[in-house]
Design a protein around this motif. Structure first.
Motif, PDB file in Angstrom:
ATOM      1  N   LEU A 135     -12.787 -12.957 -38.023  1.00 52.24           N
ATOM      2  CA  LEU A 135     -13.751 -12.887 -36.782  1.00 52.24           C
ATOM      3  C   LEU A 135     -14.599 -11.519 -36.615  1.00 52.24           C
ATOM      4  CD1 LEU A 135     -11.367 -14.352 -34.001  1.00 52.24           C
ATOM      5  CD2 LEU A 135     -13.247 -15.588 -35.130  1.00 52.24           C
ATOM      6  N   LYS A 136     -13.857 -10.596 -37.372  1.00 56.33           N
ATOM      7  CA  LYS A 136     -14.570  -9.085 -37.212  1.00 56.33           C
ATOM      8  C   LYS A 136     -15.632  -9.101 -38.315  1.00 56.33           C
ATOM      9  CE  LYS A 136     -12.519  -5.528 -36.206  1.00 56.33           C
ATOM     10  NZ  LYS A 136     -13.538  -5.076 -34.889  1.00 56.33           N
ATOM     11  N   LYS A 137     -15.824 -10.190 -39.206  1.00 56.90           N
ATOM     12  CA  LYS A 137     -16.333  -9.795 -40.645  1.00 56.90           C
ATOM     13  C   LYS A 137     -17.979  -9.959 -40.209  1.00 56.90           C
ATOM     14  CE  LYS A 137     -14.861 -11.214 -44.394  1.00 56.90           C
ATOM     15  NZ  LYS A 137     -14.337 -11.942 -45.693  1.00 56.90           N
ATOM     16  N   PHE A 171     -12.690  -3.446 -30.843  1.00 57.24           N
ATOM     17  CA  PHE A 171     -12.560  -4.755 -30.558  1.00 57.24           C
ATOM     18  C   PHE A 171     -13.838  -5.583 -30.147  1.00 57.24           C
ATOM     19  CE2 PHE A 171      -7.746  -3.536 -29.389  1.00 57.24           C
ATOM     20  CZ  PHE A 171      -7.638  -3.400 -30.599  1.00 57.24           C
ATOM     21  N   SER A 172     -14.849  -4.894 -30.619  1.00 54.08           N
ATOM     22  CA  SER A 172     -15.967  -5.314 -30.240  1.00 54.08           C
ATOM     23  C   SER A 172     -16.712  -6.427 -31.044  1.00 54.08           C
ATOM     24  CB  SER A 172     -17.234  -4.160 -30.069  1.00 54.08           C
ATOM     25  OG  SER A 172     -17.405  -3.494 -31.222  1.00 54.08           O
ATOM     26  N   LEU A 173     -17.359  -7.199 -30.684  1.00 52.71           N
ATOM     27  CA  LEU A 173     -18.059  -8.256 -31.499  1.00 52.71           C
ATOM     28  C   LEU A 173     -19.128  -7.711 -32.485  1.00 52.71           C
ATOM     29  CD1 LEU A 173     -17.854 -11.546 -32.231  1.00 52.71           C
ATOM     30  CD2 LEU A 173     -19.629 -11.792 -30.514  1.00 52.71           C
ATOM     31  N   ASN A 174     -18.885  -7.927 -33.855  1.00 56.23           N
ATOM     32  CA  ASN A 174     -19.962  -7.846 -34.734  1.00 56.23           C
ATOM     33  C   ASN A 174     -21.235  -8.726 -34.500  1.00 56.23           C
ATOM     34  OD1 ASN A 174     -21.615  -6.836 -36.816  1.00 56.23           O
ATOM     35  ND2 ASN A 174     -20.232  -7.862 -38.349  1.00 56.23           N
ATOM     36  N   THR A 175     -22.381  -8.171 -33.980  1.00 59.60           N
ATOM     37  CA  THR A 175     -23.540  -9.005 -33.792  1.00 59.60           C
ATOM     38  C   THR A 175     -24.182  -9.534 -34.868  1.00 59.60           C
ATOM     39  OG1 THR A 175     -24.789  -6.885 -33.274  1.00 59.60           O
ATOM     40  CG2 THR A 175     -23.909  -8.193 -31.314  1.00 59.60           C
ATOM     41  N   SER A 176     -23.776  -8.830 -36.100  1.00 60.35           N
ATOM     42  CA  SER A 176     -24.519  -9.054 -37.393  1.00 60.35           C
ATOM     43  C   SER A 176     -23.491 -10.315 -38.226  1.00 60.35           C
ATOM     44  CB  SER A 176     -24.640  -7.911 -38.235  1.00 60.35           C
ATOM     45  OG  SER A 176     -25.447  -6.671 -37.618  1.00 60.35           O
ATOM     46  N   ARG A 177     -22.719 -10.808 -37.442  1.00 57.74           N
ATOM     47  CA  ARG A 177     -21.859 -11.549 -38.188  1.00 57.74           C
ATOM     48  C   ARG A 177     -22.722 -12.892 -38.513  1.00 57.74           C
ATOM     49  NH1 ARG A 177     -16.688 -13.944 -34.710  1.00 57.74           N
ATOM     50  NH2 ARG A 177     -18.175 -15.615 -34.183  1.00 57.74           N
ATOM     51  N   LYS A 199     -20.504 -15.447 -26.016  1.00 60.48           N
ATOM     52  CA  LYS A 199     -19.392 -14.900 -25.154  1.00 60.48           C
ATOM     53  C   LYS A 199     -18.020 -15.544 -25.565  1.00 60.48           C
ATOM     54  CE  LYS A 199     -22.263 -13.850 -21.208  1.00 60.48           C
ATOM     55  NZ  LYS A 199     -22.601 -14.429 -19.725  1.00 60.48           N
ATOM     56  N   GLN A 200     -18.296 -16.874 -25.967  1.00 60.86           N
ATOM     57  CA  GLN A 200     -16.861 -17.466 -26.556  1.00 60.86           C
ATOM     58  C   GLN A 200     -16.572 -16.724 -27.795  1.00 60.86           C
ATOM     59  OE1 GLN A 200     -17.954 -21.555 -27.146  1.00 60.86           O
ATOM     60  NE2 GLN A 200     -17.485 -22.239 -25.132  1.00 60.86           N
ATOM     61  N   SER A 201     -17.380 -16.230 -28.668  1.00 60.61           N
ATOM     62  CA  SER A 201     -16.992 -15.494 -29.708  1.00 60.61           C
ATOM     63  C   SER A 201     -16.199 -14.314 -29.544  1.00 60.61           C
ATOM     64  CB  SER A 201     -17.959 -15.232 -30.554  1.00 60.61           C
ATOM     65  OG  SER A 201     -18.492 -16.329 -31.370  1.00 60.61           O
ATOM     66  N   GLN A 202     -16.619 -13.428 -28.545  1.00 62.31           N
ATOM     67  CA  GLN A 202     -15.911 -12.232 -27.839  1.00 62.31           C
ATOM     68  C   GLN A 202     -14.585 -12.623 -27.416  1.00 62.31           C
ATOM     69  OE1 GLN A 202     -16.932  -8.863 -28.088  1.00 62.31           O
ATOM     70  NE2 GLN A 202     -14.816  -8.719 -27.799  1.00 62.31           N
ATOM     71  N   LEU A 203     -14.441 -13.721 -26.490  1.00 55.30           N
ATOM     72  CA  LEU A 203     -13.291 -14.121 -25.933  1.00 55.30           C
ATOM     73  C   LEU A 203     -12.459 -14.404 -27.291  1.00 55.30           C
ATOM     74  CD1 LEU A 203     -14.458 -16.619 -22.960  1.00 55.30           C
ATOM     75  CD2 LEU A 203     -13.200 -14.473 -22.982  1.00 55.30           C
ATOM     76  N   ASN A 209     -29.334 -16.580 -33.950  1.00 51.42           N
ATOM     77  CA  ASN A 209     -30.485 -15.804 -33.280  1.00 51.42           C
ATOM     78  C   ASN A 209     -31.656 -16.013 -34.020  1.00 51.42           C
ATOM     79  OD1 ASN A 209     -29.336 -14.267 -31.161  1.00 51.42           O
ATOM     80  ND2 ASN A 209     -27.917 -13.675 -32.450  1.00 51.42           N
ATOM     81  N   LYS A 210     -31.578 -16.127 -35.434  1.00 57.74           N
ATOM     82  CA  LYS A 210     -32.661 -16.406 -36.341  1.00 57.74           C
ATOM     83  C   LYS A 210     -33.400 -17.558 -36.089  1.00 57.74           C
ATOM     84  CE  LYS A 210     -34.306 -15.647 -40.914  1.00 57.74           C
ATOM     85  NZ  LYS A 210     -35.213 -14.644 -40.523  1.00 57.74           N
ATOM     86  N   SER A 211     -32.448 -18.670 -35.824  1.00 57.24           N
ATOM     87  CA  SER A 211     -33.107 -19.917 -35.214  1.00 57.24           C
ATOM     88  C   SER A 211     -33.950 -19.898 -34.107  1.00 57.24           C
ATOM     89  CB  SER A 211     -32.073 -20.923 -34.882  1.00 57.24           C
ATOM     90  OG  SER A 211     -31.476 -20.612 -33.757  1.00 57.24           O
ATOM     91  N   LEU A 212     -33.936 -18.815 -33.179  1.00 59.13           N
ATOM     92  CA  LEU A 212     -35.077 -18.828 -32.202  1.00 59.13           C
ATOM     93  C   LEU A 212     -36.399 -18.611 -32.607  1.00 59.13           C
ATOM     94  CD1 LEU A 212     -32.821 -16.608 -29.804  1.00 59.13           C
ATOM     95  CD2 LEU A 212     -33.212 -19.108 -29.606  1.00 59.13           C
ATOM     96  N   GLU A 213     -36.486 -18.088 -33.971  1.00 58.77           N
ATOM     97  CA  GLU A 213     -37.847 -17.762 -34.452  1.00 58.77           C
ATOM     98  C   GLU A 213     -38.624 -19.266 -34.795  1.00 58.77           C
ATOM     99  OE1 GLU A 213     -37.447 -15.119 -37.504  1.00 58.77           O
ATOM    100  OE2 GLU A 213     -36.221 -13.657 -36.598  1.00 58.77           O
ATOM    101  N   ALA A 214     -37.745 -20.083 -35.169  1.00 61.51           N
ATOM    102  CA  ALA A 214     -38.309 -21.331 -35.421  1.00 61.51           C
ATOM    103  C   ALA A 214     -38.793 -22.172 -34.243  1.00 61.51           C
ATOM    104  CB  ALA A 214     -37.213 -22.356 -36.212  1.00 61.51           C
TER     105      ALA A 214
END
Length: 435
Positions: free
Chosen positions: A433-435, A257-263, A351-355, A270-275
């Motif tokens: 959600l897990k995709k 039931f762990s969140l897929n961080t590659s979703r 965290k909201q996505s994990q919830l 996360n990529k937007s941080l590079e900008a």
């Protein structure tokens, strides 16, 4: 006359109903449908296309800027008059006469000029281009996530269509059962064995089922229209019908039931941080030296459309922005603050996505239990109806009790079908959600 009017109204109604084309569709066909015409996907694509278009503006960092002009002037200003005549290559010894220099006659000048500015090194523009590319990539990823969401909505809409047809089927079966019981009750009433009130109770039940069937027909049309809407297709005079019935396929969820961080949505955030990092570098790079080349070709004459005199100029310019009133520093601090805000938002969203994922898992488990309970209740109510029916046939039960048992059995079957729909929808949402 009243009967004729009623016949006409009824004929018009059934003609309207049966003029609609029933289109069979399977779950596989739904999943294979292209999402390119979906309005939500189109909007996401337009946003990504807009970012890509804005990125074209960064080509100015390496492409030349070319301008051309044609200018007419007339002046008796000593300096301008002498300069214009010099550009026209018409200076003579008489022009050096102090009287002519101090009080020249007015002179006309027609000048053609072509200027070229060629950027060579502009590091702030380089970082801005990279940031723009990151933005375009982020929006492309968001477009893919939008497609995944629309695919989930299509699955859900298809299951809504399955439920609507199953509800109608259940109600029609209930009506058949009620009509069969009504024949028996009518015979009892003709023989004087029961009261008129019991016949009326049965008529009320039939009217109630007819009303529910009409509502089920509306739900079928609504679910069909929604599917057509998601596909952005015309639904006029057409109703979709699923080839597969609504079925319970068991609890298919995994134990992870762990969140897929590659979703894709998390990846885009996360990529937007590079900008932001690149924009901070861009603001710092404004203090680095800029190297640009420039050149011009000029033609002059004192008559229109004449080009007797010409000349050129080329050069290189190395410049520094030594102090800009702290504008670049303010921009840098602004981008740092926006970066910090974005990092906080990403942490919150993760965290909201994990919830949400945990909640979806519990929803599947609850829906699975609900299917089990409603199935038991339906089977028990069906057995209770069978027992009351046998006792009623033996004259040991009242028709009101039989009607109550039949109503409860129908209600529990509808609840069971609703529970299956909720379970299947919960499974589909968890997979999304897990995709």
């Amino acid at each position: 006359m009243k009967k004729v009017f009623t016949f006409i109204i009824s004929t018009s109604f059934f003609t309207s109903v049966f003029s609609q084309q029933t289109v069979m569709i399977s779950r596989t066909e739904i999943e294979a449908k292209s999402l390119n015409e979906n309005l939500q996907v189109k909007m996401a694509k337009s946003e990504a296309s807009l970012a890509q278009t804005e990125l074209l503006g960064t080509r100015a960092m390496y492409l030349p800027n070319v301008t051309a002009s044609y200018t007419f002037t007339n002046t008796n200003n000593p300096l301008m008059a002498f300069g214009s005549k010099l550009n026209q290559e018409r200076i003579t010894m008489m022009d050096f006469n102090p009287d002519n220099l101090n009080s020249p006659k007015s002179i006309s000048n027609f000048g053609t000029k072509v200027e070229v500015q060629q950027p060579i090194i502009n590091m702030d523009a380089v970082y801005q281009k990279k940031a723009g590319q990151i933005k375009a990539d982020v929006l492309n990823i968001k477009t893919e996530r939008t497609k995944e969401y629309v695919q989930f909505e299509l699955k859900k809409a298809y299951m809504m269509l399955q439920l609507a047809y199953k509800m109608k089927e259940t109600l029609e079966n209930a009506k058949e059962t009620t009509l069969a019981n009504k024949k028996v009750i009518d015979n009892y009433f003709k023989n004087g064995m029961i009261q008129k009130s019991e016949v009326l109770y049965m008529d009320v039940r039939i009217s109630e089922i007819d009303s529910q069937i009409q509502l089920a027909d509306s739900n079928i049309k609504n679910a069909s229209d929604y599917l057509y809407f998601l596909l952005n297709e015309d639904s006029k005079d057409k109703i979709l019908k699923p080839t597969e019935p609504l079925e319970y396929n068991g609890n298919l969820i995994e134990n992870d039931f762990s969140l897929n961080t590659s979703r894709k949505d998390l990846k885009a955030y996360n990529k937007s941080l590079e900008a932001y990092d690149l924009m901070i570098k861009s603001s710092k790079a404004k203090f680095l030296p800029r190297l640009n080349a420039f050149g011009s070709w000029e033609m002059y004459d004192n008559k229109i459309a004449q080009f007797d005199a010409n000349g050129y100029m080329v050069g290189l310019q190395l410049s520094w922005n030594v102090f800009d009133g702290l504008k670049s520093k303010s921009e840098r601090e602004k981008y740092k603050s926006e970066l910090h805000k974005a990092q906080t938002e990403i942490e919150q969203y993760t965290k909201q996505s994990q919830l949400e994922l945990n909640k979806a898992v519990r929803s599947v488990q609850d829906a699975d239990s609900k299917v089990t309970f409603t199935k038991q209740a339906w089977e028990q109510s069906r057995e209770a109806y069978r027992i009351r029916k046998n006792r009623y046939d033996q004259g040991l039960e009242k028709s009101a009790d039989l009607l109550s048992a039949e109503t409860l059995m129908s209600q529990k079957e509808l609840e069971y079908q609703q529970a299956i729909f909720e379970h299947n929808t919960a499974i589909a949402y968890l997979q999304f959600l897990k995709k």
